[in-house]
Design a protein around this motif. Sequence first.
Motif, PDB file in Angstrom:
ATOM      1  N   THR A 138      -0.190   4.443   0.412  1.00  0.00           N
ATOM      2  CA  THR A 138      -0.986   5.615   0.812  1.00  0.00           C
ATOM      3  C   THR A 138      -0.390   6.253   2.089  1.00  0.00           C
ATOM      4  O   THR A 138      -0.945   7.370   2.647  1.00  0.00           O
ATOM      5  CB  THR A 138      -2.429   5.225   1.280  1.00  0.00           C
ATOM      6  OG1 THR A 138      -2.131   3.901   2.171  1.00  0.00           O
ATOM      7  CG2 THR A 138      -3.103   4.639  -0.071  1.00  0.00           C
ATOM      8  N   ASN A 139       0.526   5.665   2.768  1.00  0.00           N
ATOM      9  CA  ASN A 139       1.055   6.298   3.805  1.00  0.00           C
ATOM     10  C   ASN A 139       2.823   6.290   3.897  1.00  0.00           C
ATOM     11  O   ASN A 139       3.196   5.844   5.050  1.00  0.00           O
ATOM     12  CB  ASN A 139       0.575   5.582   5.492  1.00  0.00           C
ATOM     13  CG  ASN A 139       0.802   4.044   5.350  1.00  0.00           C
ATOM     14  OD1 ASN A 139       1.026   3.463   4.219  1.00  0.00           O
ATOM     15  ND2 ASN A 139       0.914   3.325   6.393  1.00  0.00           N
ATOM     16  N   THR A 140       3.155   6.786   2.806  1.00  0.00           N
ATOM     17  CA  THR A 140       4.704   6.735   2.814  1.00  0.00           C
ATOM     18  C   THR A 140       5.285   7.414   4.100  1.00  0.00           C
ATOM     19  O   THR A 140       4.530   8.555   4.474  1.00  0.00           O
ATOM     20  CB  THR A 140       5.242   7.247   1.530  1.00  0.00           C
ATOM     21  OG1 THR A 140       4.785   8.532   1.386  1.00  0.00           O
ATOM     22  CG2 THR A 140       4.467   6.371   0.443  1.00  0.00           C
ATOM     23  N   GLU A 141       6.396   7.369   4.224  1.00  0.00           N
ATOM     24  CA  GLU A 141       7.216   8.120   5.418  1.00  0.00           C
ATOM     25  C   GLU A 141       8.314   8.611   4.712  1.00  0.00           C
ATOM     26  O   GLU A 141       9.278   7.787   4.111  1.00  0.00           O
ATOM     27  CB  GLU A 141       7.498   6.868   6.540  1.00  0.00           C
ATOM     28  CG  GLU A 141       6.332   6.459   7.304  1.00  0.00           C
ATOM     29  CD  GLU A 141       6.852   5.656   8.436  1.00  0.00           C
ATOM     30  OE1 GLU A 141       7.994   5.824   8.938  1.00  0.00           O
ATOM     31  OE2 GLU A 141       6.138   4.434   8.630  1.00  0.00           O
TER      32      GLU A 141
ATOM     33  N   ASN B  95       3.677  -1.640   6.904  1.00  0.00           N
ATOM     34  CA  ASN B  95       2.484  -1.791   7.692  1.00  0.00           C
ATOM     35  C   ASN B  95       2.277  -3.163   8.580  1.00  0.00           C
ATOM     36  O   ASN B  95       0.996  -3.608   8.994  1.00  0.00           O
ATOM     37  CB  ASN B  95       1.354  -1.682   7.129  1.00  0.00           C
ATOM     38  CG  ASN B  95       1.256  -0.232   6.281  1.00  0.00           C
ATOM     39  OD1 ASN B  95       1.408   0.859   7.107  1.00  0.00           O
ATOM     40  ND2 ASN B  95       0.730  -0.037   5.034  1.00  0.00           N
TER      41      ASN B  95
ATOM     42  N   ILE C  63       8.086   3.462   1.769  1.00  0.00           N
ATOM     43  CA  ILE C  63       6.782   2.603   1.575  1.00  0.00           C
ATOM     44  C   ILE C  63       6.901   1.467   2.748  1.00  0.00           C
ATOM     45  O   ILE C  63       7.039   0.698   2.482  1.00  0.00           O
ATOM     46  CB  ILE C  63       6.389   2.012   0.304  1.00  0.00           C
ATOM     47  CG1 ILE C  63       6.591   3.257  -0.787  1.00  0.00           C
ATOM     48  CG2 ILE C  63       4.921   1.439   0.238  1.00  0.00           C
ATOM     49  CD1 ILE C  63       6.364   2.542  -2.138  1.00  0.00           C
TER      50      ILE C  63
ATOM     51  N   GLN D 271       0.881  -1.167  -0.001  1.00  0.00           N
ATOM     52  CA  GLN D 271      -0.031   0.066   0.026  1.00  0.00           C
ATOM     53  C   GLN D 271       0.870   1.243  -0.017  1.00  0.00           C
ATOM     54  O   GLN D 271       1.746   1.366   0.792  1.00  0.00           O
ATOM     55  CB  GLN D 271      -0.879  -0.002   1.201  1.00  0.00           C
ATOM     56  CG  GLN D 271      -1.848  -1.131   1.327  1.00  0.00           C
ATOM     57  CD  GLN D 271      -3.050  -0.997   0.546  1.00  0.00           C
ATOM     58  OE1 GLN D 271      -3.158   0.113   0.070  1.00  0.00           O
ATOM     59  NE2 GLN D 271      -3.711  -2.122   0.509  1.00  0.00           N
TER      60      GLN D 271
ATOM     61  N   ASP E  22       8.568  -2.006  11.974  1.00  0.00           N
ATOM     62  CA  ASP E  22       8.674  -0.526  12.139  1.00  0.00           C
ATOM     63  C   ASP E  22      10.058   0.020  11.966  1.00  0.00           C
ATOM     64  O   ASP E  22      10.994  -0.693  12.571  1.00  0.00           O
ATOM     65  CB  ASP E  22       8.070  -0.119  13.673  1.00  0.00           C
ATOM     66  CG  ASP E  22       6.448  -0.309  13.673  1.00  0.00           C
ATOM     67  OD1 ASP E  22       5.809  -0.545  12.727  1.00  0.00           O
ATOM     68  OD2 ASP E  22       6.078  -0.325  14.858  1.00  0.00           O
TER      69      ASP E  22
END
Length: 296
Positions: A12-15, A27, A24, A10, A227
Amino acid sequence: MMVEHDPEIQVTNTEELARDLLVIPNNNVPLVPNVGIIGGTHSVLVVETGLGPSNAKTVLDFATEYAKGRQLYLTTTHFHPEHAFGAHTFAEQATFLINQAQADDLKTKGPAYLEMFKALGAPVARRLENTVVPEPDLTYDHTHDLDLGGRVVHLRATGRAHSKGDQVIRVPDADVLFTGDLVETGQFAIFPWFPPHDTDVSGTRWLTVMQNLAETAPRTVVPGHGDIGDTNLLTDVRDYLHTLRDETWKRRDSAMSEETIIEEVSALLITQYPTWTAQEWIEKGISCLCSEHPTP
């Protein structure tokens, strides 16, 4: 291990870890790696492809849009399918650059790993449809410095550890290290120890690699799965492997049976690391180390 979930990447929530450096995140979804996007003035390096062509297309589309016309490079931390078995999707759009030992793994072990992973369940098999075991465009032996324009990325083959062909990727100006499966966050180290078919993993070599990496003390560590963290991720794995080795060898050298060693050392480590997941890999690690001996 049967997999019932879809190992889908996914975006949608790259850091953003630093200027022109994104991850990417996986998760915490099993069989989804953390994927790196590292930019310079004229080129962008992608780290990992995800499992199979459809995940790789998601990564490639994202990287192409992010690059805005800059040249694309691709590298992978090791040959295992969720990290590298999408590289063929990048063909003719990116230069696939890896260490020679990893290229050898892809050639000699890739087809068997493709079939093994397809047997893990329908979601994985679907992701691996039309997968072609990739071949690199460029290889290096031990070290390679990749100039992206105003940013040089260090690619370093570690030697045998989690696999024969492990590679780490360091971004010196941002003090970021991509480790692949040499490091997982909050999880017992993955030992792909499956004799007689696969015995390439080495607990003793892995420990040496982690000791060396921990001494470099990077600010940010991107593990293969889990993480993002700091240099404590490296020392956690180092300390775990140290305990795993010492407790295993102490019992082995007292002529204890491997079954009893597994029982006692597993219980000790689960007590020591009560929040860590993937306890099934402890037994594989013990069996691996039972077969190894100190370097003369």
